[in-house]
Design a protein around this motif. Structure first.
Motif, PDB file in Angstrom:
ATOM      1  N   THR A 623       0.857  -1.176   0.000  1.00 17.80           N
ATOM      2  CA  THR A 623       0.000   0.000   0.000  1.00 17.80           C
ATOM      3  C   THR A 623       0.893   1.226   0.000  1.00 17.80           C
ATOM      4  OG1 THR A 623      -1.736  -1.147   1.237  1.00 17.80           O
ATOM      5  CG2 THR A 623      -1.798   1.248   1.255  1.00 17.80           C
ATOM      6  N   GLU A 624       0.607   2.181  -0.863  1.00 14.16           N
ATOM      7  CA  GLU A 624       1.472   3.346  -1.034  1.00 14.16           C
ATOM      8  C   GLU A 624       1.717   4.034   0.307  1.00 14.16           C
ATOM      9  OE1 GLU A 624       2.555   7.476  -1.369  1.00 14.16           O
ATOM     10  OE2 GLU A 624       0.517   6.829  -0.819  1.00 14.16           O
ATOM     11  N   GLY A 625       3.025   4.273   0.592  1.00 17.87           N
ATOM     12  CA  GLY A 625       3.400   4.985   1.795  1.00 17.87           C
ATOM     13  C   GLY A 625       3.649   4.113   3.007  1.00 17.87           C
ATOM     14  N   PHE A 626       3.464   2.785   2.881  1.00 17.76           N
ATOM     15  CA  PHE A 626       3.695   1.875   4.000  1.00 17.76           C
ATOM     16  C   PHE A 626       4.701   0.823   3.548  1.00 17.76           C
ATOM     17  CE2 PHE A 626      -0.453   3.700   4.811  1.00 17.76           C
ATOM     18  CZ  PHE A 626      -0.376   4.032   6.159  1.00 17.76           C
ATOM     19  N   TYR A 627       5.979   1.041   3.888  1.00 16.37           N
ATOM     20  CA  TYR A 627       7.060   0.204   3.382  1.00 16.37           C
ATOM     21  C   TYR A 627       7.088  -1.165   4.059  1.00 16.37           C
ATOM     22  CZ  TYR A 627       8.920   4.386   1.155  1.00 16.37           C
ATOM     23  OH  TYR A 627       9.079   5.497   0.381  1.00 16.37           O
ATOM     24  N   GLU A 628       7.487  -2.165   3.279  1.00 20.49           N
ATOM     25  CA  GLU A 628       7.651  -3.519   3.784  1.00 20.49           C
ATOM     26  C   GLU A 628       9.123  -3.776   4.117  1.00 20.49           C
ATOM     27  OE1 GLU A 628       5.018  -5.416   4.374  1.00 20.49           O
ATOM     28  OE2 GLU A 628       3.695  -3.861   3.559  1.00 20.49           O
ATOM     29  N   SER A 629       9.410  -4.993   4.579  1.00 20.07           N
ATOM     30  CA  SER A 629      10.742  -5.326   5.062  1.00 20.07           C
ATOM     31  C   SER A 629      11.779  -5.337   3.940  1.00 20.07           C
ATOM     32  CB  SER A 629      10.705  -6.701   5.740  1.00 20.07           C
ATOM     33  OG  SER A 629      11.994  -7.110   6.114  1.00 20.07           O
ATOM     34  N   GLY A 630      12.972  -4.863   4.260  1.00 22.16           N
ATOM     35  CA  GLY A 630      14.110  -5.018   3.366  1.00 22.16           C
ATOM     36  C   GLY A 630      14.694  -6.412   3.522  1.00 22.16           C
ATOM     37  N   ARG A 631      16.002  -6.546   3.286  1.00 21.99           N
ATOM     38  CA  ARG A 631      16.639  -7.860   3.387  1.00 21.99           C
ATOM     39  C   ARG A 631      16.530  -8.394   4.816  1.00 21.99           C
ATOM     40  NH1 ARG A 631      21.445  -6.480   1.965  1.00 21.99           N
ATOM     41  NH2 ARG A 631      21.110  -6.739  -0.282  1.00 21.99           N
ATOM     42  N   GLN A 632      16.122  -9.668   4.922  1.00 18.85           N
ATOM     43  CA  GLN A 632      15.933 -10.317   6.220  1.00 18.85           C
ATOM     44  C   GLN A 632      16.633 -11.665   6.210  1.00 18.85           C
ATOM     45  OE1 GLN A 632      13.817  -9.333   9.058  1.00 18.85           O
ATOM     46  NE2 GLN A 632      14.773 -11.083  10.055  1.00 18.85           N
ATOM     47  N   TYR A 633      17.426 -11.920   7.256  1.00 24.19           N
ATOM     48  CA  TYR A 633      18.150 -13.184   7.393  1.00 24.19           C
ATOM     49  C   TYR A 633      17.496 -14.050   8.471  1.00 24.19           C
ATOM     50  CZ  TYR A 633      21.876 -10.583   4.990  1.00 24.19           C
ATOM     51  OH  TYR A 633      22.601  -9.829   4.104  1.00 24.19           O
ATOM     52  N   TRP A 634      17.512 -15.363   8.241  1.00 21.30           N
ATOM     53  CA  TRP A 634      17.016 -16.315   9.225  1.00 21.30           C
ATOM     54  C   TRP A 634      18.009 -17.474   9.355  1.00 21.30           C
ATOM     55  CZ3 TRP A 634      12.941 -15.624  12.390  1.00 21.30           C
ATOM     56  CH2 TRP A 634      11.969 -14.683  12.022  1.00 21.30           C
ATOM     57  N   LEU A 635      18.210 -17.908  10.583  1.00 20.40           N
ATOM     58  CA  LEU A 635      19.043 -19.074  10.854  1.00 20.40           C
ATOM     59  C   LEU A 635      18.364 -19.886  11.945  1.00 20.40           C
ATOM     60  CD1 LEU A 635      21.760 -20.503  10.245  1.00 20.40           C
ATOM     61  CD2 LEU A 635      22.752 -19.186  12.146  1.00 20.40           C
ATOM     62  N   GLY A 636      18.185 -21.200  11.691  1.00 15.41           N
ATOM     63  CA  GLY A 636      17.430 -21.984  12.649  1.00 15.41           C
ATOM     64  C   GLY A 636      17.856 -23.429  12.723  1.00 15.41           C
ATOM     65  N   ALA A 637      17.352 -24.106  13.743  1.00 19.52           N
ATOM     66  CA  ALA A 637      17.598 -25.528  13.941  1.00 19.52           C
ATOM     67  C   ALA A 637      16.314 -26.173  14.439  1.00 19.52           C
ATOM     68  CB  ALA A 637      18.730 -25.760  14.934  1.00 19.52           C
ATOM     69  N   GLU A 638      16.107 -27.425  14.018  1.00 26.51           N
ATOM     70  CA  GLU A 638      14.915 -28.166  14.420  1.00 26.51           C
ATOM     71  C   GLU A 638      15.291 -29.600  14.733  1.00 26.51           C
ATOM     72  OE1 GLU A 638      10.812 -27.908  12.425  1.00 26.51           O
ATOM     73  OE2 GLU A 638      11.605 -29.822  11.674  1.00 26.51           O
ATOM     74  N   TYR A 639      14.648 -30.156  15.756  1.00 32.12           N
ATOM     75  CA  TYR A 639      14.868 -31.552  16.118  1.00 32.12           C
ATOM     76  C   TYR A 639      13.531 -32.280  16.072  1.00 32.12           C
ATOM     77  CZ  TYR A 639      15.936 -35.734  18.807  1.00 32.12           C
ATOM     78  OH  TYR A 639      16.073 -37.032  19.213  1.00 32.12           O
ATOM     79  N   ARG A 640      13.508 -33.402  15.351  1.00 31.37           N
ATOM     80  CA  ARG A 640      12.305 -34.237  15.247  1.00 31.37           C
ATOM     81  C   ARG A 640      12.574 -35.600  15.856  1.00 31.37           C
ATOM     82  NH1 ARG A 640       8.631 -33.086  10.049  1.00 31.37           N
ATOM     83  NH2 ARG A 640       9.116 -30.875   9.715  1.00 31.37           N
TER      84      ARG A 640
END
Length: 641
Positions: A623-640
């Motif tokens: 929507t004009e005038g409402f900026y979204e996220s720039g570059r975003q990093y994620w790092l994670g771990a999961e155990y099943r």
């Protein structure tokens, strides 16, 4: 349209619990839990928008995400959670970005034929969010992910789930949290809306917990479910060029709790009874600060909603021969809205009761041709409408009600190699919301609104032609042509400079094309693309343009398995410009985004993952005038286990 990045998991059990429609009318637009993970989508709204014909619709001032389905807005396409209709009873909307994707089994969109057996108000189709069910005798998972933006930690996600099943039943437990302390802006955006690259007033915190208990004696199935969502969010200020004042709205409470029962009982070899009973509660507190100074001094307005919906439904289905089925359904729903404009203020009350009677018949005309047809009759009555005025008086609005008849049909022709050709047509309705009938003020515009309790239902006549076909041994495509004509559309009409009123005064036509293509790339790769094209035609010049509806959208992906235990994927999303206001003065420019994700499964139940969203750090806005996220990093771990 969007088939899973991995092999599509069977969802027959989920359908038994949640979807009451004919199997012939089953949607192909389904995302399973593996797909949601691979696409790196943390909330339901962003995940749904990867499907052809589904686009994100953001209310900038409220920082809400909904979706449009082939042009229909969020009030015209009901959202079901495990088959239970969920929305804010007052305005009919729901912030889908508050719904986290962890713990979900699938997302499904019905865009053409949407069974009337599911209940009323399906004018533009339906969306169903399905909870995950245990797939093994005993299994669990626990994970944590850390997010960075602008070289600072700005988000974290944690989750856990435990499930068990046997021949007698199952239990599923899950909990998750996604917390963002700020949104990192793309480089090059003015500091008017951010400091050191951080978008002002952009924090959010969402927690979700759910419990499902199932009893499965023989062919029967009975489920008790509880889910709780506790949310808090801020709304970033406007930073466009239209001269709007920057507002700093804050929701310290955006909470939702649901209790519901689902049952399926085999009465005989031919008869099945399905049942549903639910209580859905929503509490919302809004603090409205209309300037930065007001925010700092805590001088603002207050609004509190305390809403709930109670409902029940029954469906009786009779199976004739192998493929013929006749079904009847009845739905009852009671919506209560309670609000106040100050902590010590009296409570305004509005209450509606809605009924729906529906029947659907499925028949195999020949070995290669199936037919499904459905009709329903819906009615809504006002039980209470009481407002406390500023002068101390009480206004009680007269009782009112609406009635609506709906009908639709579908023909499906089976070609060779699993190809199908489907033609559907419908005439369906949507009752006006409490807000559309009783709102008295538009705070964003400083206008007084005149109530209109006698608003009629909106209607839509729709035609859809879809073709699913194999273009190669390991490649499949789906294509749909559609036309939707909305009549009696509810539009805001200006009476004078200070006063407006909602009226059934509009007609809008939508026509478009949805295309999906997916398949294997060599022995170790998968790829696909979804494309949506839509044209909108508003027949009233005074109504202006349709907002938040880009003409073209596309989502493409490529996933490869370069070595044992490794998985790499790249996703590309793009959309053309869209209007942010009906006068066409504000436009959100088109954009294209690139996302990367890598996974390593070293064994012993461990999974390590890393992702970069918006790799190229593109500046963009829904929507004009409402900026979204720039570059975003994620790092994670999961155990099943």
């Amino acid at each position: 349209m969007l088939t899973t990045l991995l092999a599509a998991a069977s969802h027959a059990d989920d359908n038994t619990l949640t979807i009451w429609s004919s199997p012939v009318a089953e949607s192909r637009d389904i995302l399973n839990s593996n797909t949601l993970t691979q696409l790196e989508k943390h909330n339901v709204a962003e995940a749904l928008a990867t499907m052809a014909g589904v686009t994100l619709d953001k209310s900038g001032n409220r920082n809400e995400l909904q979706v449009r389905v082939r042009g229909f807005n969020s009030r015209q396409v009901p959202v079901f959670y495990d088959g239970v209709p969920v929305y804010v009873p007052y305005d009919g909307n729901l912030d889908l970005s508050r719904f986290l994707t962890f713990g979900l089994g699938s997302l499904e969109v019905s865009k053409g034929y949407s069974s009337l057996l599911q209940g009323p108000n399906q004018m533009g189709g339906a969306i169903n969010i399905t909870s995950a069910l245990p797939q093994k005798p005993f299994a669990g998972r626990v994970g944590f992910r850390q997010g960075w933006s602008r070289d600072k930690r700005n988000a974290r996600e944690s989750y856990a789930a435990l499930g068990a099943k046997n021949d007698s039943g199952f239990i599923q437990l899950s909990a998750s949290q996604l917390k963002k302390t700020f949104i990192g802006l793309a480089h090059g955006i003015s500091n008017v809306v951010g400091q050191n690259g951080r978008l002002n007033h952009s924090a959010a915190d969402d927690k979700k917990a759910a419990v499902r208990l199932g009893w499965t004696p023989g062919a029967d199935r009975y489920t008790l479910s509880w889910s709780s969502q506790d949310g808090a969010k801020q709304s970033p200020p406007y930073a466009g060029s239209s001269g709007q004042a920057a507002r700093y709205w804050h929701w310290p409470q955006y909470d939702k709790q649901s209790f519901y029962y689902q049952g399926s009982t085999r009465l005989s070899e031919t008869l099945t009874l399905k049942s549903r009973l639910y209580h859905d509660a929503f509490k919302n507190t809004l603090l409205m600060y209309n300037s930065l100074a007001a925010l700092r001094n805590k001088q603002g307005s207050y609004s509190h909603y305390d809403d709930y919906s109670n409902g029940a439904a029954l469906q009786l289905s009779a199976q004739y021969r192998e493929s013929d089925r006749l079904s009847f359904a009845v739905h009852w729903k009671n919506d209560m809205h309670r609000e106040k404009g100050a902590k010590s203020a009296a409570v305004d009350r509005y209450q509606d009761r809605t009924w729906s009677l529906a029947t659907e018949y499925q028949r195999a005309i020949t070995d290669a041709l199936d037919m499904v047809a459905g009709i329903s009759y819906d009615w809504r009555d006002s039980l209470q409408a009481l407002k406390h005025e500023s002068n101390g008086s009480i206004t009680r609005y007269d009782s009112n009600g609406q009635r609506a008849f709906n009908w639709q049909g579908m023909l499906k022709y089976y070609l060779q190699e699993g190809d199908t050709l489907t033609f559907s047509f419908s005439d369906r309705s949507r009752f006006p919301t409490l807000k559309e009938r009783y709102t008295t003020f538009r705070p964003a515009y400083g206008q007084t609104a005149l109530v209109n309790p006698q608003l009629k239902p909106e209607r839509a006549r729709s035609v859809d032609l879809s073709w699913s076909y194999a273009i190669a041994p390991r490649w499949r495509s789906e294509a749909s042509l559609y036309y939707n004509r909305l009549s009696d559309t509810i539009l805001i009409q200006n009476i004078d400079a200070q006063r407006v009123q909602n009226r059934n005064s509009g007609r809008v036509d939508y026509q478009g094309l949805d295309v999906g293509l997916h398949g294997k790339v060599g022995e170790h790769g998968e790829a696909g693309v979804n494309y949506g094209l839509i044209y909108s035609d508003v027949k009233q010049r005074s109504a202006g343009k349709v907002t938040a509806l880009p003409r073209q959208t596309v989502t493409g992906w490529l996933a490869i398995l370069p070595a044992a235990g490794w998985r790499l994927s790249i996703t590309e999303e793009a959309r053309s410009f869209s209007y942010s206001d009906s006068t066409a003065k504000q436009k959100a420019a088109g954009f294209a985004l690139t996302h990367l994700r890598a996974e390593l499964s070293p064994g012993a139940g461990w999974n390590l993952n890393a992702a970069i969203n918006n790799v190229l750090d593109k500046k963009y806005a829904l929507t004009e005038g409402f900026y979204e996220s720039g570059r975003q990093y994620w790092l994670g771990a999961e155990y099943r286990f």
